[in-house]
Design a protein around this motif. Structure first.
Motif, PDB file in Angstrom:
ATOM      1  N   ARG B 356       0.818  -1.219   0.000  1.00  0.00           N
ATOM      2  CA  ARG B 356       0.000   0.000   0.000  1.00  0.00           C
ATOM      3  C   ARG B 356       0.849   1.266   0.000  1.00  0.00           C
ATOM      4  O   ARG B 356       0.544   2.237   0.677  1.00  0.00           O
ATOM      5  N   GLY B 358       1.188   3.353  -2.355  1.00  0.00           N
ATOM      6  CA  GLY B 358       0.559   4.480  -3.033  1.00  0.00           C
ATOM      7  C   GLY B 358       1.206   4.872  -4.349  1.00  0.00           C
ATOM      8  O   GLY B 358       0.764   5.806  -5.004  1.00  0.00           O
ATOM      9  N   ARG B 359       2.251   4.175  -4.752  1.00  0.00           N
ATOM     10  CA  ARG B 359       2.932   4.571  -5.986  1.00  0.00           C
ATOM     11  C   ARG B 359       2.097   4.307  -7.234  1.00  0.00           C
ATOM     12  O   ARG B 359       2.046   5.124  -8.143  1.00  0.00           O
ATOM     13  N   PRO B 361      -1.270   4.062  -7.855  1.00  0.00           N
ATOM     14  CA  PRO B 361      -2.324   5.021  -8.200  1.00  0.00           C
ATOM     15  C   PRO B 361      -1.742   6.383  -8.561  1.00  0.00           C
ATOM     16  O   PRO B 361      -2.313   7.110  -9.366  1.00  0.00           O
ATOM     17  N   GLU B 362      -0.595   6.707  -7.982  1.00  0.00           N
ATOM     18  CA  GLU B 362      -0.018   8.011  -8.278  1.00  0.00           C
ATOM     19  C   GLU B 362       0.467   8.090  -9.726  1.00  0.00           C
ATOM     20  O   GLU B 362       0.357   9.136 -10.364  1.00  0.00           O
ATOM     21  N   MET B 366      -4.384   7.075 -16.123  1.00  0.00           N
ATOM     22  CA  MET B 366      -5.835   7.054 -16.303  1.00  0.00           C
ATOM     23  C   MET B 366      -6.582   7.281 -14.994  1.00  0.00           C
ATOM     24  O   MET B 366      -7.801   7.185 -14.945  1.00  0.00           O
ATOM     25  N   GLY B 367      -5.848   7.544 -13.917  1.00  0.00           N
ATOM     26  CA  GLY B 367      -6.522   7.785 -12.645  1.00  0.00           C
ATOM     27  C   GLY B 367      -7.164   6.548 -12.057  1.00  0.00           C
ATOM     28  O   GLY B 367      -8.142   6.628 -11.319  1.00  0.00           O
ATOM     29  N   LEU B 368      -6.608   5.380 -12.394  1.00  0.00           N
ATOM     30  CA  LEU B 368      -7.155   4.140 -11.829  1.00  0.00           C
ATOM     31  C   LEU B 368      -6.401   3.782 -10.545  1.00  0.00           C
ATOM     32  O   LEU B 368      -5.431   4.435 -10.179  1.00  0.00           O
ATOM     33  N   GLU B 369      -6.870   2.741  -9.882  1.00  0.00           N
ATOM     34  CA  GLU B 369      -6.202   2.242  -8.683  1.00  0.00           C
ATOM     35  C   GLU B 369      -5.682   0.841  -8.985  1.00  0.00           C
ATOM     36  O   GLU B 369      -6.343  -0.149  -8.676  1.00  0.00           O
ATOM     37  N   TYR B 371      -3.587  -1.229  -7.804  1.00  0.00           N
ATOM     38  CA  TYR B 371      -3.453  -2.249  -6.759  1.00  0.00           C
ATOM     39  C   TYR B 371      -4.783  -2.930  -6.470  1.00  0.00           C
ATOM     40  O   TYR B 371      -4.840  -4.136  -6.240  1.00  0.00           O
ATOM     41  N   ARG B 388     -14.728  -0.623 -11.204  1.00  0.00           N
ATOM     42  CA  ARG B 388     -13.622   0.310 -10.975  1.00  0.00           C
ATOM     43  C   ARG B 388     -12.928   0.673 -12.280  1.00  0.00           C
ATOM     44  O   ARG B 388     -11.737   0.916 -12.317  1.00  0.00           O
ATOM     45  N   SER B 389     -13.697   0.682 -13.356  1.00  0.00           N
ATOM     46  CA  SER B 389     -13.240   1.212 -14.646  1.00  0.00           C
ATOM     47  C   SER B 389     -12.035   0.496 -15.243  1.00  0.00           C
ATOM     48  O   SER B 389     -11.182   1.117 -15.866  1.00  0.00           O
TER      49      SER B 389
END
Ligand code: SF4
Ligand code: SF4
Lengths: 333, 426
Positions: B356, B358-359, B361-362, B366-369, B371, B388-389
């Motif tokens: 976790r 955070g790298r 999503p950063e 495309m602004g996805l997550e 992980y 979640r697209s």
């Protein structure tokens, strides 16, 4: 064209290159950032500090190794996280904590703080703080007793009185008591900056030098290992709330576990939110609860519980601060 | 807007002028070098073919004909493995001994520019290999006002587009004007990363006032279509829509040059610039005939040096790892990159936890997550990944690149994406 040469090539999915960052590399940077404070503690306190560090780190790594062995899971101690947990726990305990108590704390930190959840990455709370909270709740009296040493009012006192001979409540405890009694302080808070920054033998091991903790935290921020938003939100809020309560903001940031908590505990990846916005909110929350514990609650050392509380809120903060998908307008969702 | 900064490794070939690779003893020309319907062979074993002669075509909207890159004799019409790992029909040609590469059979000019682009077999040369004629024919009601040429070349190691822009800027600019005129746009922007100032200067020298040359920060994936449109126009391609919905049409610079060649000289697509680099003795940018085997090309580049672990067709972020070097260079082959041990990613396994950090999503453009998508895909939670697209993932690989525990994020996400798409989730 030799076929054997072709055979050696690995076929794998893209991307075919990866960044140099590794989990153990990150953990070792955290250790390196904490090392100056730990070494300075050993220099000034001697064997008690060494003993505490050896016990917590040894028991933390040993517990993880044993757990993996018994559960027949792949060994994970080389990822470095148990080392960090042990080190953080030592720095969050008073140097004279009985060794067995430190050992129990380290065992709980790894076993109940991490492994029961499934190991690194799956825990909700910061393992080191789980261990510290367990010790603090189980043996509050003992801890209070061993904490009551080491306050010299100015740096000049150190040479006059050795570490072993100084005793008395921590200046934070005295300040809190003074406030409760009279609303004011019986000593000069500003005069405390220098000893707190450079050499301070009271409280927990990691409180030895605020300057070294700030240095270590700055290194982690510059290396891109921790997000500045967490310590900035934490420390900023701590200062502002202290000021709002009519007290000295700098003193309240430097004294107690705030800096260790803000730079090294609250920034634990696993137990903190993922997004930038979420991290700022989380940092502010940590600072707020830490300050409220100090000024409203009867708990000057509220760092541990403030961060643990915010750990519990992290998943909620994550949900509130999900990134916006490219090309999606808010109203589409 | 996310993005990563992998080491460029471009210095090895950025200064190497394009050199023609030798005509090999035989060419294996695949009949499917594009996205869409594969071509059927138009020649048979023993036939003589001329350079530029059409040897494969199919009657389908999304397709591109294939031409012989040499004059010679067809020795076999069979199958070949492609760099992408598919088995496709292929025409094997033995070239005439002295080979005149200066001449070719031109594509007939019927006065219809789109038809000529199609007949020349032009496809997106940035790697996507989508038939260019389709992109030049936007759906009704979708007006294109801006033509963007993509000269970012944000993939590490590759320099073929860089050299093209530097050595043949007038070609690129001419292609841009043709595309603009075909689609009726008013504005043309050539976008490239600021690590190629010489190419930008060369383009500006020939561009004139009707063509803008814009340098963008060097960042992967700056050259991804949606990201490039955003960087240049500050417009986001709306979720679920074609990029043309922003009024912009993106073509690769090499595609534009090929379009200029086709419209001005009737030249079909028979060769391209390929960056051969990494752990090879003579890295460089080579002009390579389609059908040249990777093994021939590596040999021409002096062979491997050191302990080569992966050989990539394309760039290391999105390219294909080759299991065998006996595959032909084709229209989408921008590079051949030999990655040494230590440079190449480790063989991937899904046994490392997400810490976790955070790298991912950063960096996700495309602004996805990533992980979460990877975890859900691993648990086969298809509805959750769709919600979640996951289908917005452009498969850039930035997430896998950056993950400190080396989780195979994109690999897991691809599984979730194809599951979500086959279930028709929107
Ligand atoms: S999730 Fe997809 S779009 Fe996002 S970084 Fe990963 S590969 Fe790129
Ligand atoms: S980069 Fe890897 S470790 Fe970090 S959040 Fe993403 S999956 Fe987890």
């Amino acid at each position: 064209m030799s076929d054997s040469r072709v055979q050696q090539h690995i076929v794998g999915p893209s991307p075919h290159i990866t960044s140099k960052a590794t989990c153990s590399g990150i953990m070792l940077w955290v250790v390196a950032a904490l090392a100056p404070a730990a070494i300075w503690a050993i220099v000034n306190m001697g064997l008690v500090a060494v003993q505490l560090l050896v016990v917590t780190i040894g028991v933390a790594i040993g517990t993880e190794a044993a757990w993996n062995a018994i559960a027949r899971r792949p060994q994970t101690i080389l990822d470095g996280s148990a080392l960090v947990t042990g080190l953080l726990l030592a720095l969050a305990l008073p140097p004279r904590t009985p060794w067995w108590m430190a050992a129990v704390g380290a065992f709980i930190a790894i076993a109940l703080g991490k492994m029961v959840f499934g190991g690194l990455g799956h825990n909700l709370f910061n393992p080191a703080l789980v261990g510290r909270a367990f010790v603090a709740l189980s043996w509050a009296g003992v801890l209070a007793g061993v904490e009551n040493r080491g306050w010299f009012r100015t740096l000049a006192d150190v040479s006059a009185e050795g570490y072993d001979t100084i005793s008395g409540a921590t200046r934070l405890a005295v300040a809190t008591a003074d406030r409760a009694a009279s609303g004011g302080y019986g000593f000069d808070l500003v005069a405390q900056y220098e000893p707190l920054l450079l050499k301070n033998l009271e409280g927990s091991l990691g409180e030895i030098s605020a300057a070294l903790l700030i240095l270590g935290g700055a290194v982690l921020i510059i290396k891109g290992i921790i997000d500045w938003r967490i310590p900035a939100g934490y420390i900023g809020t701590m200062g502002i709330v202290s000021w709002a309560f009519g007290s000295d903001p700098v003193f309240h940031v430097l004294a107690g576990g705030v800096l260790l908590g803000a730079f090294f505990m609250a920034t634990d990846y696993v137990s903190s939110p993922m997004s930038k916005k979420g991290r700022l909110i989380y940092g502010i929350g940590c600072g707020l609860f830490n300050a409220l514990g100090r000024f409203v609650g009867p708990m000057p050392e509220s760092t541990t519980f403030a961060i643990l509380f915010m750990n519990g809120l992290a998943p909620l903060i994550d949900r509130m601060t999900r990134p916006r998908v490219f090309g999606v307008v808010k109203s589409d969702e | 807007m996310g993005g990563v900064h992998p080491p460029g490794h471009k210095e090895r070939t950025a200064a190497s002028a394009v050199e023609r690779a030798p005509v090999p003893e035989r060419l294996v020309v695949p009949l499917s070098q594009h996205l869409g319907a594969p071509c059927a062979p138009l020649v048979g074993k023993g036939d003589r073919v001329e350079r530029g002669q059409m040897i494969g075509d199919v009657d389908a909207m999304v397709s591109a004909p294939v031409h012989s890159p040499v004059s010679g004799v067809v020795t076999e019409v069979g199958v070949t493995l492609t760099a992408g790992g598919q088995r496709v029909a292929a025409v094997t040609i033995e070239p005439d001994a002295p080979q005149d590469l200066g001449s070719f059979v031109p594509v007939e000019d019927t006065g219809d520019a789109r038809a000529r682009v199609r007949a020349a077999g032009i496809v997106g040369m940035g790697g996507a290999t989508f038939p260019s004629v389709v992109k030049l024919s936007p759906p009704k009601g979708m007006a294109i006002d801006t033509v963007i040429l993509n000269g970012c070349e944000c993939e590490p190691f590759l320099t073929c587009d860089h050299r093209l822009m530097l050595e043949e800027p007038e070609h690129v600019v001419a292609g841009a004007r043709h595309i603009r005129d075909i689609v009726g746009a008013s504005r043309v922007i050539i976008g490239l990363e600021d690590n190629k100032p010489d190419a930008a200067a060369a383009l500006r020298k020939v561009a004139g006032s009707d063509i803008e040359v814009t340098e963008l920060p060097t960042m992967y994936p700056q050259g991804a279509e949606k990201q490039l449109i955003y960087a240049l126009l500050r417009k986001e391609v709306p979720h679920g829509k074609l990029p043309a919905a922003t009024g912009a049409l993106v073509h690769n610079v090499a595609t534009a040059a090929a379009i200029a060649d086709a419209l001005e000289h009737g030249r079909p697509l028979m060769e391209r610039i390929v960056t051969v680099t990494g752990a090879v003795a003579r890295p460089g940018n080579y002009r390579v005939l389609f059908g040249t085997l990777v093994s021939d090309l590596i040999e021409h580049a002096g062979g491997f040096v050191g302990d080569v672990e992966r050989v990539i067709a394309g760039g290391p972020m999105t390219g294909q790892a080759l299991g065998t070097l006996e595959v032909p260079i084709a229209k989408g082959s921008s590079g051949i990159v030999a990655l040494e041990k230590g440079v190449a990613a480790r063989a991937i396994s899904d046994d490392q936890p997400c810490i976790r950090c955070g790298r991912c999503p950063e960096v996700c453009p495309m602004g996805l997550e990533p992980y979460i998508l990877a975890t859900y895909s691993g648990r086969r939670m298809w509805d959750a990944v769709a919600a979640r697209s996951v289908i917005d993932c452009i498969e850039c690989g930035a997430c896998s690149y950056v993950c400190p525990t080396k989780r195979p994020l994109l690999q897991l996400i691809r599984v979730g994406k194809s599951a979500a798409m086959s279930k028709g989730a929107k």
